[in-house]
Design a protein around this motif. Structure first.
Motif, PDB file in Angstrom:
ATOM      1  N   ARG A  44       0.644  -1.194  -0.012  1.00  0.00           N
ATOM      2  CA  ARG A  44       0.025  -0.065  -0.020  1.00  0.00           C
ATOM      3  C   ARG A  44       0.857   1.218   0.107  1.00  0.00           C
ATOM      4  NH1 ARG A  44      -2.663  -2.122   4.261  1.00  0.00           N
ATOM      5  NH2 ARG A  44      -2.512  -0.147   5.349  1.00  0.00           N
ATOM      6  N   ILE A  45       1.585   1.433  -1.174  1.00  0.00           N
ATOM      7  CA  ILE A  45       2.414   2.564  -1.229  1.00  0.00           C
ATOM      8  C   ILE A  45       1.889   3.437  -2.276  1.00  0.00           C
ATOM      9  CG2 ILE A  45       4.599   3.510  -1.792  1.00  0.00           C
ATOM     10  CD1 ILE A  45       5.687   0.908  -0.799  1.00  0.00           C
ATOM     11  N   LEU A  46       1.417   4.748  -2.064  1.00  0.00           N
ATOM     12  CA  LEU A  46       0.707   5.565  -3.042  1.00  0.00           C
ATOM     13  C   LEU A  46       1.912   6.249  -3.928  1.00  0.00           C
ATOM     14  CD1 LEU A  46      -1.803   7.025  -4.269  1.00  0.00           C
ATOM     15  CD2 LEU A  46      -1.290   8.595  -2.429  1.00  0.00           C
ATOM     16  N   ILE A  56       6.784   8.481   4.874  1.00  0.00           N
ATOM     17  CA  ILE A  56       6.757   7.131   5.494  1.00  0.00           C
ATOM     18  C   ILE A  56       5.978   7.466   6.768  1.00  0.00           C
ATOM     19  CG2 ILE A  56       9.013   6.829   6.324  1.00  0.00           C
ATOM     20  CD1 ILE A  56       8.866   3.851   5.353  1.00  0.00           C
ATOM     21  N   MET A  57       5.285   6.329   7.194  1.00  0.00           N
ATOM     22  CA  MET A  57       4.431   6.591   8.278  1.00  0.00           C
ATOM     23  C   MET A  57       5.442   5.881   9.477  1.00  0.00           C
ATOM     24  SD  MET A  57       2.056   8.141   7.300  1.00  0.00           S
ATOM     25  CE  MET A  57       1.700   8.345   5.422  1.00  0.00           C
ATOM     26  N   LEU A  58       5.222   6.457  10.722  1.00  0.00           N
ATOM     27  CA  LEU A  58       6.167   6.151  11.892  1.00  0.00           C
ATOM     28  C   LEU A  58       5.814   4.756  12.511  1.00  0.00           C
ATOM     29  CD1 LEU A  58       8.106   6.574  14.312  1.00  0.00           C
ATOM     30  CD2 LEU A  58       6.312   7.577  15.329  1.00  0.00           C
ATOM     31  N   ASP A  59       4.397   4.178  12.223  1.00  0.00           N
ATOM     32  CA  ASP A  59       4.029   3.117  12.636  1.00  0.00           C
ATOM     33  C   ASP A  59       5.053   2.053  11.559  1.00  0.00           C
ATOM     34  OD1 ASP A  59       2.390   3.762  14.616  1.00  0.00           O
ATOM     35  OD2 ASP A  59       0.495   3.903  13.420  1.00  0.00           O
ATOM     36  N   ILE A  60       4.952   2.197  10.494  1.00  0.00           N
ATOM     37  CA  ILE A  60       5.553   1.313   9.553  1.00  0.00           C
ATOM     38  C   ILE A  60       7.014   1.016   9.809  1.00  0.00           C
ATOM     39  CG2 ILE A  60       6.095   0.718   7.015  1.00  0.00           C
ATOM     40  CD1 ILE A  60       3.135   0.628   7.803  1.00  0.00           C
ATOM     41  N   CYS A 112       0.863   9.790  12.138  1.00  0.00           N
ATOM     42  CA  CYS A 112      -0.442  10.056  11.724  1.00  0.00           C
ATOM     43  C   CYS A 112      -1.373   8.812  11.290  1.00  0.00           C
ATOM     44  CB  CYS A 112      -0.796  11.083  11.084  1.00  0.00           C
ATOM     45  SG  CYS A 112      -0.322  11.243   9.209  1.00  0.00           S
ATOM     46  N   HIS A 113      -2.452   8.678  11.309  1.00  0.00           N
ATOM     47  CA  HIS A 113      -3.209   7.492  10.644  1.00  0.00           C
ATOM     48  C   HIS A 113      -3.337   7.993   9.246  1.00  0.00           C
ATOM     49  CE1 HIS A 113      -6.137   4.251   9.957  1.00  0.00           C
ATOM     50  NE2 HIS A 113      -6.735   5.059   9.235  1.00  0.00           N
ATOM     51  N   SER A 114      -2.991   6.743   8.336  1.00  0.00           N
ATOM     52  CA  SER A 114      -3.122   6.999   6.882  1.00  0.00           C
ATOM     53  C   SER A 114      -3.526   5.769   6.259  1.00  0.00           C
ATOM     54  CB  SER A 114      -1.894   7.374   6.321  1.00  0.00           C
ATOM     55  OG  SER A 114      -1.975   7.474   4.879  1.00  0.00           O
ATOM     56  N   SER A 115      -4.167   5.881   5.294  1.00  0.00           N
ATOM     57  CA  SER A 115      -4.491   4.469   4.294  1.00  0.00           C
ATOM     58  C   SER A 115      -3.302   3.917   3.545  1.00  0.00           C
ATOM     59  CB  SER A 115      -5.506   5.110   3.263  1.00  0.00           C
ATOM     60  OG  SER A 115      -6.979   5.621   3.777  1.00  0.00           O
ATOM     61  N   TYR A 116      -2.530   4.607   3.345  1.00  0.00           N
ATOM     62  CA  TYR A 116      -1.211   4.073   3.014  1.00  0.00           C
ATOM     63  C   TYR A 116       0.066   4.052   3.949  1.00  0.00           C
ATOM     64  CZ  TYR A 116      -3.901   6.094  -0.799  1.00  0.00           C
ATOM     65  OH  TYR A 116      -5.224   6.391  -1.759  1.00  0.00           O
ATOM     66  N   ASN A 117       0.923   3.290   3.878  1.00  0.00           N
ATOM     67  CA  ASN A 117       2.175   3.061   4.596  1.00  0.00           C
ATOM     68  C   ASN A 117       3.286   3.829   4.060  1.00  0.00           C
ATOM     69  OD1 ASN A 117       0.965   0.734   6.032  1.00  0.00           O
ATOM     70  ND2 ASN A 117       1.607  -0.626   4.533  1.00  0.00           N
ATOM     71  N   ALA A 118       3.439   4.235   3.006  1.00  0.00           N
ATOM     72  CA  ALA A 118       4.030   5.384   2.499  1.00  0.00           C
ATOM     73  C   ALA A 118       3.695   6.150   1.285  1.00  0.00           C
ATOM     74  CB  ALA A 118       5.201   4.783   2.178  1.00  0.00           C
TER      75      ALA A 118
END
Length: 237
Positions: A44-46, A56-60, A112-118
């Motif tokens: 799920r990379i846009l 890139i998201m911190l959670d990832i 932050c919350h996102s539909s994409y991982n990066a």
């Protein structure tokens, strides 16, 4: 920081109107890909040609077992289309690999919350010499018609007639889009008629809006007296 990787020679790809023949539904979906970042295959990379940065998201990063100490504390302000702002935690450099092309990318880190991982913006697109396009994302899939025993054909025809009468399905003419049915016997001795979409799913772009996690859906039912389920096969809630 200078990238230690050099892009390899890329194969020339061209597309014309013949690639879109017999496609009745021209899509305008987002370009969402899977690629290797570091040692992890990230889903799920846009790909966003309108973004001036890679994100890139911190959670990832945490899921990738990357220490937060590797994040360079250089926060930046991101400005959205409507003027809203979001601060990054800093930036991090990560090796990235896609289809034989290697690059060393700088990512802004978002918590932050996102539909994409990066999100791959123009820096990465330029580094790998890519030309993003959703034009060729669909390909034609045609499977040979599977033959069944006479009793199985009777079961299939009865199920198709029932779904047609209920208005759940309709006849279409897609000679180059064909998926076979599968007849599976249930524990109670009855038969279930399914469709084998394996090859069709492989040909279609991935859904950029995945379903919520099941545990989150279950938690959302807390405090409610009634929970309704939709049975698309039987045509009722």
């Amino acid at each position: 920081m200078k990238s230690p990787f050099k892009p390899r020679n890329l194969t020339q790809n061209t597309f014309d109107d013949t690639d879109m023949q017999r496609l009745s539904d021209i899509h305008h979906d987002s370009l969402v890909i899977t690629m290797q970042i570091g040692t992890v295959r990230v889903l799920r990379i846009l790909v966003d040609g309108g973004s001036s940065v890679n994100l890139i998201m911190l959670d990832i990063l945490k899921a990738m077992k990357i220490d937060e100490k590797q994040i360079i504390k250089k926060p930046n302000v991101l400005v959205g289309f409507s003027g809203e702002t979001k601060n990054t935690l800093g930036e991090i450099y990560l090796p990235s690999y896609v289809e034989g092309v290697s690059s060393y990318e700088r990512f802004g880190v978002l918590d932050c919350h996102s539909s994409y991982n990066a999100i791959l913006g123009r820096p990465c697109i330029h580094n790998v010499r890519a030309i993003p396009s959703t034009y060729p994302e669909k390909e034609k899939v045609c499977r040979k018609r599977r033959k069944f025993a006479p009793e199985r054909n009777t079961i299939i025809n009865e199920e198709v007639d029932k779904l047609l009468d209920m208005g759940m399905i309709r006849e279409v003419m897609y000679p180059e889009w064909l998926a076979n049915v599968v007849v599976v016997q249930k524990k109670n001795g009855k038969w279930r008629v399914c469709v084998d979409y394996t090859h069709l799913n492989k040909a279609c772009p991935k859904d950029p809006f995945p379903l919520p996690h099941i545990d989150a859906m279950v938690d959302a039912t807390a405090g409610h007296k009634i929970l309704t389920f939709m049975d698309a096969s039987s045509g009722f809630n």
